[in-house]
Motif scaffolding. Structure first.
Motif, PDB file in Angstrom:
ATOM      1  N   THR A  53      64.458  49.838  52.732  1.00 13.52           N
ATOM      2  CA  THR A  53      63.313  49.009  52.368  1.00 13.52           C
ATOM      3  C   THR A  53      63.770  47.665  51.799  1.00 13.52           C
ATOM      4  N   LEU A  54      64.878  47.651  51.045  1.00 13.44           N
ATOM      5  CA  LEU A  54      65.398  46.380  50.526  1.00 13.44           C
ATOM      6  C   LEU A  54      65.809  45.469  51.672  1.00 13.44           C
ATOM      7  N   ALA A  55      66.413  46.047  52.719  1.00  8.26           N
ATOM      8  CA  ALA A  55      66.791  45.246  53.883  1.00  8.26           C
ATOM      9  C   ALA A  55      65.551  44.657  54.546  1.00  8.26           C
ATOM     10  N   VAL A  56      64.514  45.478  54.701  1.00  8.14           N
ATOM     11  CA  VAL A  56      63.259  45.001  55.285  1.00  8.14           C
ATOM     12  C   VAL A  56      62.663  43.891  54.425  1.00  8.14           C
ATOM     13  N   MET A  57      62.653  44.093  53.109  1.00  9.58           N
ATOM     14  CA  MET A  57      62.084  43.085  52.213  1.00  9.58           C
ATOM     15  C   MET A  57      62.874  41.778  52.282  1.00  9.58           C
ATOM     16  N   ASN A  58      64.212  41.871  52.285  1.00  5.34           N
ATOM     17  CA  ASN A  58      65.026  40.668  52.353  1.00  5.34           C
ATOM     18  C   ASN A  58      64.862  39.944  53.682  1.00  5.34           C
ATOM     19  N   ALA A  59      64.474  40.680  54.726  1.00  3.41           N
ATOM     20  CA  ALA A  59      64.234  40.049  56.028  1.00  3.41           C
ATOM     21  C   ALA A  59      62.860  39.386  56.058  1.00  3.41           C
ATOM     22  N   ILE A  60      61.802  40.169  55.828  1.00  3.00           N
ATOM     23  CA  ILE A  60      60.455  39.624  55.993  1.00  3.00           C
ATOM     24  C   ILE A  60      60.110  38.594  54.923  1.00  3.00           C
ATOM     25  N   GLY A  61      60.829  38.655  53.782  1.00  5.60           N
ATOM     26  CA  GLY A  61      60.608  37.659  52.744  1.00  5.60           C
ATOM     27  C   GLY A  61      61.101  36.281  53.124  1.00  5.60           C
ATOM     28  N   ASN A  62      61.847  36.199  54.246  1.00  8.16           N
ATOM     29  CA  ASN A  62      62.405  34.914  54.684  1.00  8.16           C
ATOM     30  C   ASN A  62      61.925  34.497  56.074  1.00  8.16           C
ATOM     31  N   VAL A  63      60.848  35.140  56.558  1.00  6.36           N
ATOM     32  CA  VAL A  63      60.228  34.739  57.829  1.00  6.36           C
ATOM     33  C   VAL A  63      59.070  33.790  57.518  1.00  6.36           C
ATOM     34  N   PRO A  64      59.179  32.521  57.859  1.00  2.97           N
ATOM     35  CA  PRO A  64      58.127  31.544  57.508  1.00  2.97           C
ATOM     36  C   PRO A  64      56.778  31.913  58.118  1.00  2.97           C
ATOM     37  N   GLY A  65      55.736  31.855  57.296  1.00  4.19           N
ATOM     38  CA  GLY A  65      54.382  32.049  57.776  1.00  4.19           C
ATOM     39  C   GLY A  65      54.040  33.449  58.251  1.00  4.19           C
ATOM     40  N   LEU A  66      54.829  34.440  57.894  1.00  2.00           N
ATOM     41  CA  LEU A  66      54.587  35.795  58.366  1.00  2.00           C
ATOM     42  C   LEU A  66      53.361  36.391  57.676  1.00  2.00           C
ATOM     43  N   PRO A  67      52.370  36.875  58.440  1.00  2.91           N
ATOM     44  CA  PRO A  67      51.221  37.559  57.817  1.00  2.91           C
ATOM     45  C   PRO A  67      51.677  38.833  57.111  1.00  2.91           C
ATOM     46  N   MET A  68      51.131  39.093  55.942  1.00  5.94           N
ATOM     47  CA  MET A  68      51.495  40.273  55.154  1.00  5.94           C
ATOM     48  C   MET A  68      50.254  40.877  54.531  1.00  5.94           C
ATOM     49  N   GLY A  69      50.382  42.155  54.160  1.00  7.80           N
ATOM     50  CA  GLY A  69      49.312  42.803  53.432  1.00  7.80           C
ATOM     51  C   GLY A  69      49.162  42.216  52.041  1.00  7.80           C
ATOM     52  N   THR A  70      48.007  42.446  51.436  1.00  4.16           N
ATOM     53  CA  THR A  70      47.720  41.861  50.122  1.00  4.16           C
ATOM     54  C   THR A  70      48.715  42.310  49.065  1.00  4.16           C
ATOM     55  N   GLU A  71      49.032  43.614  49.034  1.00  2.74           N
ATOM     56  CA  GLU A  71      49.951  44.123  48.012  1.00  2.74           C
ATOM     57  C   GLU A  71      51.331  43.508  48.164  1.00  2.74           C
ATOM     58  N   LEU A  72      51.806  43.378  49.406  1.00  2.09           N
ATOM     59  CA  LEU A  72      53.119  42.790  49.633  1.00  2.09           C
ATOM     60  C   LEU A  72      53.123  41.311  49.262  1.00  2.09           C
ATOM     61  N   THR A  73      52.067  40.605  49.640  1.00  5.28           N
ATOM     62  CA  THR A  73      51.961  39.184  49.288  1.00  5.28           C
ATOM     63  C   THR A  73      51.995  38.994  47.777  1.00  5.28           C
ATOM     64  N   ASP A  74      51.239  39.809  47.061  1.00  3.27           N
ATOM     65  CA  ASP A  74      51.200  39.709  45.602  1.00  3.27           C
ATOM     66  C   ASP A  74      52.571  40.018  44.996  1.00  3.27           C
ATOM     67  N   LEU A  75      53.266  41.025  45.559  1.00  3.07           N
ATOM     68  CA  LEU A  75      54.569  41.396  45.018  1.00  3.07           C
ATOM     69  C   LEU A  75      55.589  40.282  45.220  1.00  3.07           C
ATOM     70  N   ILE A  76      55.619  39.709  46.416  1.00  4.08           N
ATOM     71  CA  ILE A  76      56.566  38.624  46.688  1.00  4.08           C
ATOM     72  C   ILE A  76      56.240  37.404  45.835  1.00  4.08           C
ATOM     73  N   ASN A  77      54.971  37.082  45.705  1.00  4.47           N
ATOM     74  CA  ASN A  77      54.586  35.932  44.871  1.00  4.47           C
ATOM     75  C   ASN A  77      54.947  36.168  43.410  1.00  4.47           C
ATOM     76  N   PHE A  78      54.773  37.401  42.934  1.00  5.25           N
ATOM     77  CA  PHE A  78      55.074  37.719  41.537  1.00  5.25           C
ATOM     78  C   PHE A  78      56.560  37.558  41.233  1.00  5.25           C
ATOM     79  N   THR A  79      57.416  37.836  42.233  1.00  5.89           N
ATOM     80  CA  THR A  79      58.865  37.770  41.993  1.00  5.89           C
ATOM     81  C   THR A  79      59.449  36.381  42.247  1.00  5.89           C
TER      82      THR A  79
END
Length: 318
Positions: A89-115
């Protein structure tokens, strides 16, 4: 890293269906496919590829033997792995967290923004403290699973497999390894031709070349856009224009993609089911019939063949 018995993060199978289900739960329009070759033809059907997820047997290596350069000032998303078994999951997060403009679910968006703005260690702690993310990670682990590991026994390096990511970011190829201090830059790539994929191929093939010949201690996954929506639209356009020949080709590919998802759904349903009662009854029957040793050897052979087909271990064991 925290002990796996305390962290609550379970082993993740290196399987496209498992990763694609995780990505679906995260609300992203991405899927994962196994790669058995890095040649242009093999990669063509998965374009556009967003990242490569590389699974390998972890071994301690000297610092001066590392390819690439640490980038401690990396401005994108990077989190450390702070608990056992979370590296998929960390690998997935480190990947999708660096894809510009990628649509995400609300919980994931909030988590990435919080960090945002956190250092990698703190970000890793926040991510792996997220109950909903841990539940998504564990969703395809067998219920009431039994671990044969003794909590007091440390795993050896020979047993440890680890997921990392190779992907483009701001004109360079980066390696994201949650066990490393910072992202690793492998230099710039040319936009022409295959673009970043050509440079990533060089880096990954050089990494694979460090293993003994015929080694099966690694596997490779392509993280790419889900082709189904675009195939459906393309098929509708071709049918509307009367281009039946090309429409038939697109329809055949769409059928293959849908069949693949049906297979993923079936296999994932098996992963969710508790088979321990059935297994216990079968073992008793085999033991009473003096067939247990033969069944064990056949199972070892089948597992060896499966690992060879998948290119290494089927589990994330770090």
């Amino acid at each position: 890293m925290a002990d796996e018995f305390q962290s609550g993060w379970q082993l993740t199978e290196s399987d496209p269906g498992v990763f694609s289900e995780l990505l679906k739960r995260l609300g992203t329009p991405l899927v994962v496919d196994d790669l058995y070759s890095l040649d242009s033809l093999s990669l063509a059907e998965h374009q556009p590829i967003q990242a490569f997820i590389f699974l390998f047997k972890w071994v301690s290596t000297p610092q001066d033997s590392m390819a690439g350069q640490y980038d401690p000032e990396f401005p994108g998303f990077f989190a450390h792995q702070v608990v056992n078994n979370a590296c998929a999951t960390l690998a997935v997060m480190n990947a999708i967290g660096n894809v510009p403009g990628l649509p995400m679910g609300t919980e994931l968006t909030d988590l990435i923004n919080f960090t945002t703005g956190m250092d990698p260690q703190t970000r890793g702690m926040v991510i792996t403290s997220s109950d909903w993310l841990r539940e998504a990670h564990n969703a395809l682990s067998p219920p009431s699973s039994i671990s044969l590991d003794d909590p007091s026994t440390q795993k050896t390096a020979a047993d440890a497999y680890h997921f990392i990511v190779y992907m483009p970011y701001m004109g360079c190829i980066y390696e994201f390894d949650g066990l490393k201090d910072a992202p690793i830059s492998h230099g710039v790539y040319e936009e022409k031709g295959e673009g970043w994929v050509a440079k990533a191929r060089e880096v990954i093939e050089a990494r694979i070349a460090t293993y003994p010949p015929e080694s099966l201690d690694f596997s490779l996954l392509a993280l790419h856009d889900d082709p189904v929506p675009s195939l459906q639209k393309h098929l509708a356009d071709l049918q509307a224009s009367g281009n039946q020949a090309e429409a038939a080709e697109v329809a055949a590919r769409l059928e293959r993609e849908n069949h693949k998802r049906e297979q993923w759904a079936f296999e994932n349903s098996l992963r969710r089911h508790n088979h321990f009662g059935l297994i216990h009854a079968l073992l008793l029957a085999l033991a009473k019939g003096n067939q247990l040793d033969t069944a064990k050897e056949n199972a070892k052979k089948a597992l060896s063949e499966r690992r060879a087909k998948k290119g290494g271990s089927a589990m994330d064991e770090d």
